[in-house]
Design a protein around this motif. Structure first.
Motif, short mmCIF file in Angstrom:
data_model
loop_
_atom_site.label_atom_id
_atom_site.label_comp_id
_atom_site.label_asym_id
_atom_site.label_seq_id
_atom_site.Cartn_x
_atom_site.Cartn_y
_atom_site.Cartn_z
N TYR A 64 35.48 34.09 39.05
CA TYR A 64 35.99 33.81 40.39
C TYR A 64 35.09 32.82 41.12
O TYR A 64 35.56 31.89 41.77
N ILE A 65 33.77 33.01 41.00
CA ILE A 65 32.84 32.12 41.70
C ILE A 65 32.92 30.71 41.13
O ILE A 65 32.87 29.73 41.86
N LEU A 68 35.89 29.16 42.57
CA LEU A 68 35.61 28.84 43.98
C LEU A 68 34.81 27.55 44.10
O LEU A 68 35.13 26.66 44.89
N LEU A 71 36.96 24.62 43.31
CA LEU A 71 37.85 24.27 44.43
C LEU A 71 37.12 23.37 45.43
O LEU A 71 37.64 22.33 45.84
N LEU B 76 42.44 29.63 41.42
CA LEU B 76 41.73 30.68 42.16
C LEU B 76 42.63 31.91 42.35
O LEU B 76 42.18 33.04 42.18
N GLY B 163 31.85 31.41 50.65
CA GLY B 163 32.51 31.95 49.47
C GLY B 163 31.54 32.66 48.56
O GLY B 163 31.81 33.76 48.06
N ALA B 167 31.75 36.56 47.70
CA ALA B 167 32.18 36.92 46.35
C ALA B 167 31.08 37.61 45.55
O ALA B 167 31.36 38.24 44.54
#
Lengths: 122, 172
Positions: A64-65, A68, A71, B76, B163, B167
């Motif tokens: 996920y990181i 991220l 992105l 994502l 983020g 996270a």
């Protein structure tokens, strides 16, 4: 404006021909080859270890990181395109501006590295 | 407006095809029982909107949409789905909700407001002095909008650090 549309029509024609080429090649072989399916043949990998579970499985939270970070830097890359096209006419000022832009974002990358989120610990 | 005339223009036919595809994909996004399929249908809807931007000559916006939304945001989404709700194969949580009809009403009202506002504001007059090509965008970005451009890097930096903080669970 007409040139713009002509360019994209060229792209569309090439894409169409590409799809047609693959379609014809696969379609022809599907018509010509003998067809006797078996359970072994339908597996993802015919040889090697049998797959376990379904394709719809849980992934590691660590991905996920990475997504991220990807992105954020993807958005950064979008700003580089207009800069790259006009760099010659804009000159040194734009170069300095872009370097400032990149250095500020680089601070974020350094933060990520220092926090250890890019390290893969199991 | 004569519909026969309208449809004789090849651009309008292309628009109708893309718009219908987008509407169908958008309906599937909310009705699909599988949340991964919903995310993939969102890709189709976003791809359609990129195609509409291309038809308007807004090349940069179109490809930014493809790069950022289809390339990164959906990835994502998919990671988020795969991390949180995929332990048992088929989606265990019902995606339906008992308040779906009020939600549909709100969505329809939002659409009506946006559509009527933009029709009332612009009708069919062409916008003069619009910046659409990537090169022109580079010109205004580094002349009139230099400060906002640099501000964007701070916004992105804040998003990146935020983020990571959200996270990642910090040890200790």
């Amino acid at each position: 404006m007409t040139r713009y549309f002509h360019d994209y029509i060229t792209v569309a024609v090439f894409a169409g021909v590409g799809i047609l080429l693959v379609g014809v090649a696969l379609g022809m072989s599907a018509m010509l080859r003998p067809k006797n399916p078996s359970a072994t043949k339908r597996q993802t990998y015919e040889c090697g270890i049998d797959p376990v579970g379904t394709g719809f499985s849980q992934t590691h939270v660590r991905y996920y990181i990475f997504a991220l970070l990807f992105l954020i830097f993807d958005v950064e890359a979008v700003f580089i395109f207009p800069w790259a096209i006009q760099l010659e006419s804009l000159g040194a000022f734009a170069l300095v501006e872009m370097v400032i832009f990149l250095v500020i974002l680089l601070a974020g990358l350094v933060y990520a590295i220092r926090k250890g989120v890019l390290r893969w610990e199991s | 407006m004569d519909w026969g005339d309208w449809l004789s223009n090849s651009q309008n036919i292309l628009f109708v095809v893309i718009a219908l595809l987008m509407v169908a994909a958008a309906v599937r996004v909310v009705t699909s029982p599988n949340v991964v399929h919903a995310a993939l249908m969102l890709v189709l809807a976003l791809g359609g909107s990129a195609a509409l931007f291309l038809m308007l000559g807004a090349e940069f916006v179109a490809w930014a949409l493809v790069l950022v939304y289809i390339g990164a945001v959906i990835v994502l989404f998919l990671f988020g789905i795969m991390i949180t709700r995929a332990p048992t194969g088929r989606d265990p949580v019902r995606l339906d909700h008992e308040r779906r009809w009020p939600a549909a009403l709100v969505a329809l009202a939002t659409f009506a407001t946006l559509a009527s506002a933009s029709v009332a504001a612009f009708e069919d007059e062409a916008i003069e002095g619009g910046v659409s090509s990537t090169g022109d965008l580079g010109d205004v970005l580094f002349s009139r909008f230099v400060i906002p451009f640099e501000a964007v890097s701070f916004v992105l930096l804040a998003a990146l650090i935020g983020g990571i903080v959200l996270a990642r669970k910090d040890p200790g």
